[in-house]
Design a protein around this motif. Sequence first.
Motif, PDB file in Angstrom:
ATOM      1  N   ALA A  96       6.214-141.531 -39.312  1.00  0.00           N
ATOM      2  CA  ALA A  96       7.280-141.617 -40.315  1.00  0.00           C
ATOM      3  C   ALA A  96       7.363-142.992 -40.958  1.00  0.00           C
ATOM      4  N   GLU A 155       9.978-135.290 -38.441  1.00  0.00           N
ATOM      5  CA  GLU A 155       8.824-135.695 -37.647  1.00  0.00           C
ATOM      6  C   GLU A 155       9.101-135.526 -36.155  1.00  0.00           C
ATOM      7  N   ARG A 185      15.636-137.216 -43.958  1.00  0.00           N
ATOM      8  CA  ARG A 185      14.466-137.003 -44.816  1.00  0.00           C
ATOM      9  C   ARG A 185      13.156-137.270 -44.092  1.00  0.00           C
ATOM     10  N   TYR A 186      13.098-138.290 -43.251  1.00  0.00           N
ATOM     11  CA  TYR A 186      11.835-138.704 -42.679  1.00  0.00           C
ATOM     12  C   TYR A 186      11.753-138.565 -41.156  1.00  0.00           C
ATOM     13  N   GLN A 239       8.276-141.652 -34.018  1.00  0.00           N
ATOM     14  CA  GLN A 239       8.370-141.942 -35.451  1.00  0.00           C
ATOM     15  C   GLN A 239       7.158-142.683 -36.016  1.00  0.00           C
ATOM     16  N   TRP A 248      17.782-141.487 -44.416  1.00  0.00           N
ATOM     17  CA  TRP A 248      16.410-141.676 -43.945  1.00  0.00           C
ATOM     18  C   TRP A 248      16.127-140.800 -42.728  1.00  0.00           C
ATOM     19  N   GLY A 267       8.726-144.583 -45.092  1.00  0.00           N
ATOM     20  CA  GLY A 267       9.735-143.897 -45.904  1.00  0.00           C
ATOM     21  C   GLY A 267      10.603-144.917 -46.625  1.00  0.00           C
TER      22      GLY A 267
END
Length: 431
Positions: A78, A97, A92-93, A75, A89, A81
């Motif tokens: 990421a 990834e 979405r993020y 991450q 979260w 975010g």
Amino acid sequence: MTLFRATVVDAVGSGLTDCRLRVDEDAGLLVTDGIITARGPFAELFRAHPDEPVVRLRDGLLLPGFVETHAHFPQVRAIGGLGLPLLDWLQRYALPEELKLADPEYAAAVAEEFVLGLLRAGTTTVLAFGAHFAPAMDRLFEAATRWGIRLVSGLVVSDRTLPEDLLTTPDQAYADGLRLARRWHGRRRLGYAVTPRFSLSCSEEMLESCAALLTSVEGARFTSHLNENLDEIEGVRRAFGTATYLDTYSRPGLVGAGSVFAHNVHPEAAELDALADAGASVAHCPTSNAMLGSGLFPLRQHLEHGVRVSLGSDVGAGTGFSLLKEGLQAHMTQELRGEDGYPLTAVRLLYLATGAGASALGMDGLIGELGVGRQFDAQWISPQANPTLAMSLRNAESAEDALAKVFTLGTPADVAAVWIGGDLVSERSVA
């Protein structure tokens, strides 16, 4: 042998509630084959060892290397975010990834960024959440070996609720984990951690597979998430029909002295008692809890029940690799809890970031302090491009005051050098 001359500061004690600051100004540390073999006034050690090379750290503080107990290797990219709670979260993020790490070359680049980010922030040991892909885990262990960081990590496994490409079966999870552990566990400074993502994404069969792997790999650790977010907790209860979230890990035998659970922001008293009885630890991740709006960590309740607590950055929901920043946020979190909070002085913050993590990972006696017999895992805090911190250190009233200023104002840019087992692994400038 090498003789280091510095102001040496560490936090010693058997736990957060009884730790104390140990300070030696103009101290000498004699390091032999990576191990501290003497600590005392520099003049005395220099007279005893006049022919040994001397590394003079003329300003700032020499601290133990930080011990990080929860960060997500996949991450790194990421981070940042904003504006979403945990489950949103992730969708979405984080998960998009993490899917990219199916490409081993991409994973190798991320692994390098992850390890270097930790080292530059003064972290010398990390319990890291791994990737869902075995080749990506090989790349992480390779990067850790190349740079010399102490790494405990493992393949992350799930068999439901996540994107299809992140799922596996209990049998495959066991087989892949065992192959990785046989290849890397116990090699140089590496250890294996059995790592189901969280109960929300794991069936009972998957958690039983994790328990089987934990039994098969001697000395392996266990880590997962616990009680981070109220919606997550409710989802786990619906999926398993258990009284508590912790029960989902307890039933297959995953709660023990080698277990580290991230977050535990919303525990029940029975869970705290069970964690304490098992000798398990909780990784407090304060910037992540704030970023995702997960809640204010109840540190006092953990300590009153006898639960060990250490510190984690939770990259990428957390805001970076620095445990200085995490320590400052941990302090503010307890202040926001008011009378229910637990006061985090500078010495307690240092213990959270060093000795507490060493204890959680079964490495107390090896790292976490700068005492005789310990590995020389250390960081030199010496501000060069941070005039406010430099001024504050010059005017500090005491070593504890200086340490408080380091936690308040310090950044990775102020970490001038890092050693692991006596090896210089990251350097800005050493006089």
